[in-house]
Design an enzyme around this catalytic site. Structure first.
Site, mmCIF file in Angstrom:
data_model
loop_
_atom_site.group_PDB
_atom_site.id
_atom_site.type_symbol
_atom_site.label_atom_id
_atom_site.label_comp_id
_atom_site.label_asym_id
_atom_site.label_seq_id
_atom_site.Cartn_x
_atom_site.Cartn_y
_atom_site.Cartn_z
ATOM 1 C CB SER A 1 -0.926 -0.031 1.222
ATOM 2 O OG SER A 1 -1.896 0.979 1.145
ATOM 3 C CG ASN A 2 -0.398 4.744 -1.139
ATOM 4 O OD1 ASN A 2 -0.989 5.588 -0.492
ATOM 5 N ND2 ASN A 2 -0.974 4.087 -2.136
#
Ligand code: CTP
Length: 217
Positions: free
Chosen positions: A23-24
Site C-alpha cells: 500500500s502507501n
C-alpha cells in the site's frame, strides 16, 4: 448550480496473501476535505474511499473499498451520473500477480513477489467521458513536481491536475497542510497554499465551480 461530484480518497491495498498487502501512506485527508467542501457548496457527493481512519463527512454517501480493483468497479458504477470526478486516491500502480489463499509460512527463506500493472482508473474514465463532465486528478510527485504533473494532465486527457510533493517528512501524505500547483488543460496555473487541507479543498471547489459557471454560459 446543482452538481453531482464523485471523489476518490485514500490508499488502496493489494494483497499477496490474506493478511499481507502492499500500500502507501495516503490518509485520505485531502479527499475527505474536498467531499466536505463540495457538500458545503451544495453539491451531491459520492465518496469512494480506500482504508482510512477518518469520520464519514456529513451529508456525503461513502463507499468504502479496499483494493484498486474494487475502487475501479465502484467508480465505474458512479461515474456516469457525476458532473465532476476528483481523484485524490493514491491508487496502487501494481498488484501482486498471485494472491495466495492461505497465509504464507516463513521458513527463513527470501520472498519474491511478482507484480502486475493496475489499469489507470482516471485514464480509462477520461476515454469514456460524456461532454461537459469535468475530470480532476491529483499528482503525487517526489521530484520535478510541476513538469511531471503537467505530463500526467496531458497523458490522462483530464481538465485539471493538482500537483503536490510527497517527498520527505514534509510531504503531503498524512500532513495537515499542503501546497498545490493547480494546472488546467487550457493553460490555467495557480499555486494554492501552503494552507490546511480544509482551506485548500474550499479553494479548489470554488475554482471548479467558477470554471463550470464560465463554461456553462
Ligand atoms: N490514478 C488512477 N489509477 C491508477 C493510478 C493513479 O486513476 N491506477 C490517478 C490518481 O488517483 C491521481 C492520478 O491518477 O488522480 C495521478 O496519480 P499519481 O499516483 O500521481 O500518478 P500515476 O499516474 O500513478 O503515475 P506515477 O505513479 O508513475 O507517478
Amino acid at each position: 448550480m446543482s452538481l453531482r461530484c464523485l471523489i476518490t480518497a485514500g490508499p488502496t491495498r493489494e494483497f499477496f496473501d490474506p493478511v499481507r498487502f502492499v500500500s502507501n501512506p495516503s490518509t485520505g485527508k485531502m479527499g475527505f476535505a474536498l467531499a466536505t467542501a463540495a457538500r458545503q457548496a451544495g453539491w451531491t457527493v459520492d465518496l469512494v474511499a480506500g482504508p482510512v481512519a477518518l469520520p464519514e463527512p456529513a451529508g456525503v454517501v461513502l463507499y468504502p473499498v479496499v483494493t484498486a480493483d474494487e475502487m475501479s468497479r465502484q467508480v465505474d458504477a458512479l461515474f456516469g451520473a457525476c458532473d465532476i470526478l476528483i481523484m485524490t486516491a493514491a491508487v496502487s500502480d501494481w498488484r501482486p500477480k498471485v494472491r495466495h489463499p492461505e497465509k504464507l509460512k516463513k521458513q527463513g527463506q527470501a520472498l519474491t513477489v511478482e507484480f502486475e500493472p493496475v489499469p489507470d482508473i482516471l485514464t480509462t474514465l477520461a476515454a469514456q467521458r460524456r461532454p461537459g463532465q469535468l475530470l480532476v486528478g491529483f499528482a503525487a510527485e517526489t521530484e520535478d513536481v510541476e513538469a511531471n504533473a503537467r505530463a500526467k494532465l496531458v497523458q490522462k486527457k483530464i481538465d485539471f491536475i493538482a500537483a503536490n510533493s510527497v517527498a520527505g517528512p514534509d510531504g503531503a501524505f498524512g500532513a495537515e497542510t499542503n501546497r498545490l500547483i493547480v494546472l488546467g488543460a487550457d493553460g490555467f496555473r495557480q499555486v494554492m497554499g501552503p494552507a490546511t487541507k480544509t482551506v485548500l479543498a474550499q479553494q479548489l471547489i470554488a475554482l471548479l465551480l467558477q470554471h463550470l459557471t464560465v463554461h456553462a454560459r
